[in-house]
Design a protein around this motif. Structure first.
Motif, PDB file in Angstrom:
ATOM      1  N   ALA A  61       0.838  -1.207   0.000  1.00  0.00           N
ATOM      2  CA  ALA A  61       0.000   0.000   0.000  1.00  0.00           C
ATOM      3  C   ALA A  61       0.873   1.257   0.000  1.00  0.00           C
ATOM      4  O   ALA A  61       0.580   2.218  -0.716  1.00  0.00           O
ATOM      5  CB  ALA A  61      -0.933   0.002   1.208  1.00  0.00           C
ATOM      6  N   ALA A  62       1.947   1.253   0.776  1.00  0.00           N
ATOM      7  CA  ALA A  62       2.843   2.411   0.824  1.00  0.00           C
ATOM      8  C   ALA A  62       3.456   2.664  -0.552  1.00  0.00           C
ATOM      9  O   ALA A  62       3.521   3.813  -1.011  1.00  0.00           O
ATOM     10  CB  ALA A  62       3.940   2.192   1.865  1.00  0.00           C
ATOM     11  N   LEU A 118       7.015   7.287   2.128  1.00  0.00           N
ATOM     12  CA  LEU A 118       6.294   6.038   1.894  1.00  0.00           C
ATOM     13  C   LEU A 118       7.209   4.964   1.311  1.00  0.00           C
ATOM     14  O   LEU A 118       7.091   3.782   1.674  1.00  0.00           O
ATOM     15  CB  LEU A 118       5.089   6.289   0.983  1.00  0.00           C
ATOM     16  N   ALA A 119       8.112   5.349   0.425  1.00  0.00           N
ATOM     17  CA  ALA A 119       9.056   4.381  -0.141  1.00  0.00           C
ATOM     18  C   ALA A 119       9.964   3.814   0.949  1.00  0.00           C
ATOM     19  O   ALA A 119      10.179   2.594   1.029  1.00  0.00           O
ATOM     20  CB  ALA A 119       9.884   5.033  -1.239  1.00  0.00           C
ATOM     21  N   ALA A 136      11.520   6.996   8.572  1.00  0.00           N
ATOM     22  CA  ALA A 136      10.861   7.149   7.266  1.00  0.00           C
ATOM     23  C   ALA A 136       9.622   8.038   7.332  1.00  0.00           C
ATOM     24  O   ALA A 136       9.276   8.675   6.344  1.00  0.00           O
ATOM     25  CB  ALA A 136      10.473   5.777   6.719  1.00  0.00           C
ATOM     26  N   LEU A 137       8.967   8.051   8.462  1.00  0.00           N
ATOM     27  CA  LEU A 137       7.676   8.736   8.579  1.00  0.00           C
ATOM     28  C   LEU A 137       7.740   9.882   9.591  1.00  0.00           C
ATOM     29  O   LEU A 137       7.130   9.817  10.670  1.00  0.00           O
ATOM     30  CB  LEU A 137       6.593   7.727   8.969  1.00  0.00           C
ATOM     31  N   ALA A 148       0.477   4.365  13.673  1.00  0.00           N
ATOM     32  CA  ALA A 148      -0.873   4.636  13.160  1.00  0.00           C
ATOM     33  C   ALA A 148      -0.880   4.687  11.633  1.00  0.00           C
ATOM     34  O   ALA A 148      -1.850   4.241  10.999  1.00  0.00           O
ATOM     35  CB  ALA A 148      -1.404   5.944  13.736  1.00  0.00           C
ATOM     36  N   THR A 149       0.195   5.198  11.037  1.00  0.00           N
ATOM     37  CA  THR A 149       0.264   5.236   9.574  1.00  0.00           C
ATOM     38  C   THR A 149       0.306   3.822   9.012  1.00  0.00           C
ATOM     39  O   THR A 149      -0.411   3.511   8.058  1.00  0.00           O
ATOM     40  CB  THR A 149       1.495   6.052   9.110  1.00  0.00           C
ATOM     41  N   VAL A 150       1.119   2.954   9.599  1.00  0.00           N
ATOM     42  CA  VAL A 150       1.183   1.555   9.135  1.00  0.00           C
ATOM     43  C   VAL A 150      -0.157   0.866   9.344  1.00  0.00           C
ATOM     44  O   VAL A 150      -0.608   0.097   8.492  1.00  0.00           O
ATOM     45  CB  VAL A 150       2.325   0.791   9.835  1.00  0.00           C
TER      46      VAL A 150
END
Length: 179
Positions: A61-62, A118-119, A136-137, A148-150
């Motif tokens: 998805a990312a 995201l990559a 990364a985030l 929470a993003t994952v």
């Protein structure tokens, strides 16, 4: 009269201002970007993912959302696609904003920062590297934080306009694109 002249001068200056360079796709994302028609290849990858998004695949998805971000930022600035279907370009932008809203990414976040984050997140998820995921985030681009993003990537957002936008773009006779 002066106001109109000043406004016209301001608009002219804005039109002549240098634009930021188009974003790039980091290694491991947008593998189709290396083809002779990167927009079409990356578009097929994104549509392939969102046609049937699978839950519990946050790295996939990312990557797909990074590619969507690249398409949405790249197409309007790409000379070959500037005259493309406005319906397709608008649908692509709507899909981008839906994905950003689902992940809590601010609209003003720079496209390259979103793509890179995201990559890198996809690589960190694949490697099960929590420290790399946290790097990364960054919260200025991904305010929900890494966990929470994952979690949201694990239940990919629905981007309703994407399929129609892509079909509209590739079937646009101005572009001469081939399916």
């Amino acid at each position: 009269m002066r106001r109109h002249s000043a406004l016209a001068l301001l608009l002219l200056a804005a039109a002549c201002a240098p634009q930021a360079p188009s974003p790039t796709l980091p290694a491991g994302v947008g593998t189709a970007a290396a083809t002779s028609q990167p927009v079409l290849g990356v578009g097929r990858e994104v549509v392939g993912f969102f046609r049937n998004p699978q839950p519990n695949q946050p790295a996939a998805a990312a990557r797909a959302i990074a590619e969507l971000e690249w398409l949405a930022d790249n197409l309007p600035n790409n000379p070959r696609w500037q005259r493309a279907s406005s319906v397709g370009l608008n649908g692509l932008q709507q899909s981008r904003w839906e994905a950003r809203r689902a992940l809590g990414i601010p609209e003003r976040a720079p496209a390259q920062a979103v793509i890179n984050g995201l990559a890198a997140a996809a690589r960190a998820i694949d490697a099960n590297d929590q420290a790399a995921l946290a790097r990364a985030l960054p919260r200025n681009v991904f305010p929900l934080g890494p966990q929470a993003t994952v979690q949201r990537l694990s239940a990919p957002p629905q981007v309703r306009d994407l399929m129609g936008a892509y079909e509209s773009l590739i079937s646009d006779p101005v572009q001469g694109a081939v399916h």
